[in-house]
Design a protein around this motif. Structure first.
Motif, PDB file in Angstrom:
ATOM      1  N   MET A  58       0.842  -1.214   0.000  1.00 25.55           N
ATOM      2  CA  MET A  58       0.000   0.000   0.000  1.00 25.55           C
ATOM      3  C   MET A  58       0.867   1.251   0.000  1.00 25.55           C
ATOM      4  SD  MET A  58      -2.939   1.071   2.742  1.00 25.55           S
ATOM      5  CE  MET A  58      -3.858   2.607   2.552  1.00 25.55           C
ATOM      6  N   ILE A  59       0.579   2.162  -0.924  1.00 26.67           N
ATOM      7  CA  ILE A  59       1.350   3.401  -1.038  1.00 26.67           C
ATOM      8  C   ILE A  59       0.964   4.345   0.098  1.00 26.67           C
ATOM      9  CG2 ILE A  59       1.849   5.414  -2.478  1.00 26.67           C
ATOM     10  CD1 ILE A  59       1.096   3.742  -4.908  1.00 26.67           C
ATOM     11  N   PRO A  60       1.959   4.834   0.867  1.00 23.30           N
ATOM     12  CA  PRO A  60       1.621   5.788   1.942  1.00 23.30           C
ATOM     13  C   PRO A  60       1.076   7.083   1.347  1.00 23.30           C
ATOM     14  CG  PRO A  60       3.998   5.685   1.617  1.00 23.30           C
ATOM     15  CD  PRO A  60       3.399   4.571   0.808  1.00 23.30           C
TER      16      PRO A  60
ATOM     17  N   ASP B 249      -3.731  10.689  -2.366  1.00 19.21           N
ATOM     18  CA  ASP B 249      -4.088   9.271  -2.390  1.00 19.21           C
ATOM     19  C   ASP B 249      -3.060   8.442  -3.150  1.00 19.21           C
ATOM     20  OD1 ASP B 249      -6.353   9.669  -0.894  1.00 19.21           O
ATOM     21  OD2 ASP B 249      -7.715   9.734  -2.614  1.00 19.21           O
ATOM     22  N   ASP B 250      -2.393   9.081  -4.135  1.00 21.49           N
ATOM     23  CA  ASP B 250      -1.379   8.397  -4.934  1.00 21.49           C
ATOM     24  C   ASP B 250       0.003   8.464  -4.291  1.00 21.49           C
ATOM     25  OD1 ASP B 250      -3.175   7.620  -6.860  1.00 21.49           O
ATOM     26  OD2 ASP B 250      -2.774   9.308  -8.203  1.00 21.49           O
ATOM     27  N   GLY B 251       0.078   9.030  -3.090  1.00 21.11           N
ATOM     28  CA  GLY B 251       1.357   9.115  -2.402  1.00 21.11           C
ATOM     29  C   GLY B 251       2.193  10.312  -2.793  1.00 21.11           C
TER      30      GLY B 251
END
Length: 209
Positions: A1-3, A90-92
């Motif tokens: 999961m991308i932070p 949301d995409d980091g």
């Protein structure tokens, strides 16, 4: 999961040095290895940029009401938040904003003296509790800030307002910044070199969290 990314905002009156601060903060974030996108308010999307022109333009024989100005600011903010800021986070991707909601609270709430009770519902509708992860407020005395702004060229509709407006705006800015645990106040009446040092130090502390 991308932070999730972080939302960092630069705030301040005209002539406070936001453009330079944006450059310094951008460098700090990128050097820390984070992907970054930069934006501004009002603006940041095609529609929001069109609203920016409406806000800043001198409409000559037509009075821009304080209510219209306030609504336009939040309309532009809603577009930017939905189309740019939230998707990036949301995409980091980190987002660096030249102004955000603190500006409306200071300029329209403080400068225009619009009651908080009228602004808060717009904040609730537009932001739904969203707020920056970190804010740098660049503090400058209004007379000095306007002097610097005039040195850049012709002033826009808001920049041409009387000094009392900017004094009220600054007072509200300081009150908001002092109450926000995620905000650092930078004194831009210091030497340019010291201002740069303070900005870098503040960012280094935030990035180390």
């Amino acid at each position: 999961m991308i932070p999730a990314g972080k939302f960092v905002v630069i705030e301040g009156l005209e002539g406070a040095g936001k453009s330079t601060a944006v450059s310094i903060v951008k460098s700090c974030i990128e050097q820390a290895g984070h992907k970054l996108t930069c934006t501004r308010e009002p603006g940041g999307t095609a529609m929001a940029e069109a609203i920016r022109e409406c806000v800043k333009k001198d409409w000559q024989h037509e009075t821009v009401t304080t209510e219209a100005e306030l609504l336009l600011m939040y309309a532009a903010r809603a577009q930017l938040l939905h189309n740019v800021i939230l998707p990036a986070l949301d995409d980091g991707v980190w987002v660096l904003g030249d102004r955000h909601d603190m500006s409306s609270q200071a300029y329209q709430g403080g400068g225009r003296e619009i009651p908080h009770s009228l602004i808060q519902p717009l904040r609730d509708i537009t932001l739904k509790g969203f707020c920056p992860d970190f804010t740098l407020y660049l503090d400058v005395e209004p007379s000095e800030g306007l002097k610097r702004a005039r040195g850049r060229g012709e002033l826009d509709r808001i920049e041409q307002l009387d000094i009392a407006f900017f004094e009220r705006t600054r007072a509200r800015y300081l009150s908001l910044a002092e109450q926000d645990p995620h905000c650092v106040i930078i004194d831009t009446m210091q030497s340019i070199e010291q201002v740069h040092v303070d900005i870098k130090h503040a960012m280094q502390q935030f990035l180390a969290l």
